[in-house]
Scaffold this active site. Sequence first.
Site, PDB file in Angstrom:
ATOM      1  N   ALA A 206       9.415  20.213 -13.847  1.00  0.00           N
ATOM      2  CA  ALA A 206      10.622  20.284 -13.018  1.00  0.00           C
ATOM      3  C   ALA A 206      11.543  19.088 -13.198  1.00  0.00           C
ATOM      4  O   ALA A 206      12.741  19.196 -12.974  1.00  0.00           O
ATOM      5  CB  ALA A 206      10.238  20.442 -11.556  1.00  0.00           C
ATOM      6  N   THR A 207      11.001  17.943 -13.624  1.00  0.00           N
ATOM      7  CA  THR A 207      11.880  16.796 -13.883  1.00  0.00           C
ATOM      8  C   THR A 207      12.851  17.158 -14.998  1.00  0.00           C
ATOM      9  O   THR A 207      14.058  16.935 -14.891  1.00  0.00           O
ATOM     10  CB  THR A 207      11.044  15.547 -14.258  1.00  0.00           C
ATOM     11  OG1 THR A 207      10.266  15.181 -13.106  1.00  0.00           O
ATOM     12  CG2 THR A 207      11.917  14.382 -14.674  1.00  0.00           C
TER      13      THR A 207
ATOM     14  N   ASN B 191       9.817  17.204  -0.454  1.00  0.00           N
ATOM     15  CA  ASN B 191       8.483  16.867  -0.952  1.00  0.00           C
ATOM     16  C   ASN B 191       7.823  15.712  -0.200  1.00  0.00           C
ATOM     17  O   ASN B 191       6.663  15.423  -0.433  1.00  0.00           O
ATOM     18  CB  ASN B 191       8.554  16.514  -2.446  1.00  0.00           C
ATOM     19  CG  ASN B 191       9.539  15.391  -2.713  1.00  0.00           C
ATOM     20  OD1 ASN B 191      10.698  15.473  -2.298  1.00  0.00           O
ATOM     21  ND2 ASN B 191       9.104  14.355  -3.382  1.00  0.00           N
TER      22      ASN B 191
ATOM     23  N   GLN C 102       8.532  22.679  -4.305  1.00  0.00           N
ATOM     24  CA  GLN C 102       7.567  22.676  -3.191  1.00  0.00           C
ATOM     25  C   GLN C 102       7.648  23.959  -2.355  1.00  0.00           C
ATOM     26  O   GLN C 102       6.959  24.087  -1.341  1.00  0.00           O
ATOM     27  CB  GLN C 102       7.783  21.450  -2.289  1.00  0.00           C
ATOM     28  CG  GLN C 102       7.607  20.119  -3.004  1.00  0.00           C
ATOM     29  CD  GLN C 102       6.172  19.848  -3.479  1.00  0.00           C
ATOM     30  OE1 GLN C 102       5.212  20.531  -3.069  1.00  0.00           O
ATOM     31  NE2 GLN C 102       6.003  18.878  -4.357  1.00  0.00           N
TER      32      GLN C 102
ATOM     33  N   SER D 143       7.710  24.078 -11.204  1.00  0.00           N
ATOM     34  CA  SER D 143       6.720  23.295 -11.935  1.00  0.00           C
ATOM     35  C   SER D 143       5.348  23.939 -11.771  1.00  0.00           C
ATOM     36  O   SER D 143       4.993  24.380 -10.671  1.00  0.00           O
ATOM     37  CB  SER D 143       6.708  21.885 -11.358  1.00  0.00           C
ATOM     38  OG  SER D 143       5.755  21.100 -12.009  1.00  0.00           O
TER      39      SER D 143
ATOM     40  N   HIS E 130       2.227  22.517 -12.275  1.00  0.00           N
ATOM     41  CA  HIS E 130       1.082  21.740 -11.777  1.00  0.00           C
ATOM     42  C   HIS E 130       1.037  21.596 -10.255  1.00  0.00           C
ATOM     43  O   HIS E 130       0.073  21.078  -9.711  1.00  0.00           O
ATOM     44  CB  HIS E 130       0.994  20.370 -12.477  1.00  0.00           C
ATOM     45  CG  HIS E 130       1.991  19.343 -12.025  1.00  0.00           C
ATOM     46  ND1 HIS E 130       1.656  18.336 -11.157  1.00  0.00           N
ATOM     47  CD2 HIS E 130       3.306  19.154 -12.320  1.00  0.00           C
ATOM     48  CE1 HIS E 130       2.716  17.553 -10.960  1.00  0.00           C
ATOM     49  NE2 HIS E 130       3.720  18.041 -11.652  1.00  0.00           N
TER      50      HIS E 130
ATOM     51  N   THR F   8       9.695  22.687 -30.871  1.00  0.00           N
ATOM     52  CA  THR F   8       8.583  23.643 -30.889  1.00  0.00           C
ATOM     53  C   THR F   8       7.990  23.742 -29.490  1.00  0.00           C
ATOM     54  O   THR F   8       7.548  22.738 -28.929  1.00  0.00           O
ATOM     55  CB  THR F   8       7.500  23.179 -31.889  1.00  0.00           C
ATOM     56  OG1 THR F   8       8.135  22.957 -33.141  1.00  0.00           O
ATOM     57  CG2 THR F   8       6.390  24.207 -32.018  1.00  0.00           C
TER      58      THR F   8
ATOM     59  N   CYS G  39       6.390  10.023  -7.454  1.00  0.00           N
ATOM     60  CA  CYS G  39       7.280   9.570  -8.524  1.00  0.00           C
ATOM     61  C   CYS G  39       7.959   8.255  -8.174  1.00  0.00           C
ATOM     62  O   CYS G  39       8.572   7.623  -9.022  1.00  0.00           O
ATOM     63  CB  CYS G  39       8.326  10.639  -8.824  1.00  0.00           C
ATOM     64  SG  CYS G  39       7.551  12.108  -9.466  1.00  0.00           S
TER      65      CYS G  39
END
Length: 384
Positions: A74-75, A155, A184, A202, A204, A240, A327
């Site tokens: 997401a960043t 978040n 979130q 995202s 994860h 790639t 972060c």
Amino acid sequence: MPNLNPIYFDHVSSTPVHPEVLKTQAELYPIHYANGEALHDAGRTIADMVEKSRESIANLLSVKPDMITFTSGATESNNAIIKGIAFANADKGRHLITTSVEHSSVLESFKQLEDDFGFEVTYLSVDQDGRISPDELKASLKADTTLVSIMHVNNEIGTIMPVELCSKIIKANSTAYFHVDEVQAIGKIPFDLRFVDAASMSAHKINGVKGSGLMIVKPKVKILSLITGGQQEFGRRGGTANAINNILFAKTLRLSLGEFDRHLKQVKLLNEHIRSSLLEIPEVIINSPINEVSPFIINFSVTSLTSEVLLNWFNVHKIYVSAQSTCNSKTKHASITLSAMHLSEERLNGSIRIGISASNTIEEADRLLKVLKEGLIKYGSPLR
Ligand code: PMP
């Protein structure tokens, strides 16, 4: 100290990979290593699998497959959407709007556009619940506003922003595009992508692998590609692709949405239990709002202790929580969200974020609460 199992209450930061995702990953890696752009059968097989994944994600999110670009997380999605839209529409206008409580990947994108590229950015303020005012949004829209970016779920404290209402205000009063950071929200609260022009997600955060994200951009949106260099991802993101991550995203999302009700029920139960127990501790103030909040996050402050002391105390007892957005954890700055809420120094300095998941138990919550109370007794009050 008895040798206790670690307790993970930092699911806002990241989550364990679902066993089914891990199993598929282990099956795919040894076989599907060809480049998905290659013109031989091995490459074509992978490319087909990625396209099937894109279709299945599109079905799950009720969007069209060509609106989906796979990213590294997401960043990247936030950077690509915000800067890509700002640059592509600079001839139309140079005013942008976001909130003062966004994730650093959003805030820093806007900051760069402001400091290095001369854009004008309005940062919407928040109230005591960490929520923006739709009236302030309406008043901030200008003829040259090209983009508004608002997170769905905060978040740090879990506040749900009124994104549907914001979308209506933006559409009725401007020609600006509307981007929502759904990181979130996905798998945790219901969301509807019909109201947005662009969105970020995202893997994860929903028991998927790290380095895997999505940017969703509607066809009408004029956007510049930040990473050029290949025809991959419809020319929107060169390089790639990590085809296996992209294939796994569909499985991750299917599993997450499939367990939505069960997860929500268990997390609500845990949230209510932790919340009511925290309310009984005089030194504790809960920073997460009561209404319109994600039950997956509880943020509280201990007015007599610093976050650092509390984090260490929990850590030595093998309880893993956060003080603020991970972060920003390496900076000494106070939480972005709590600062924007203008909380007192004590509340800013002593905040803790609990990230709950359905895999947590009442017993784990009770151990967290017991350890917290023991810490308050050990360090006494006030400590600083
Ligand atoms: N937005 C929000 C609201 C987040 O919580 C996070 C993760 N901390 C991100 C963006 C960045 O996601 P990623 O880790 O995939 O880069």
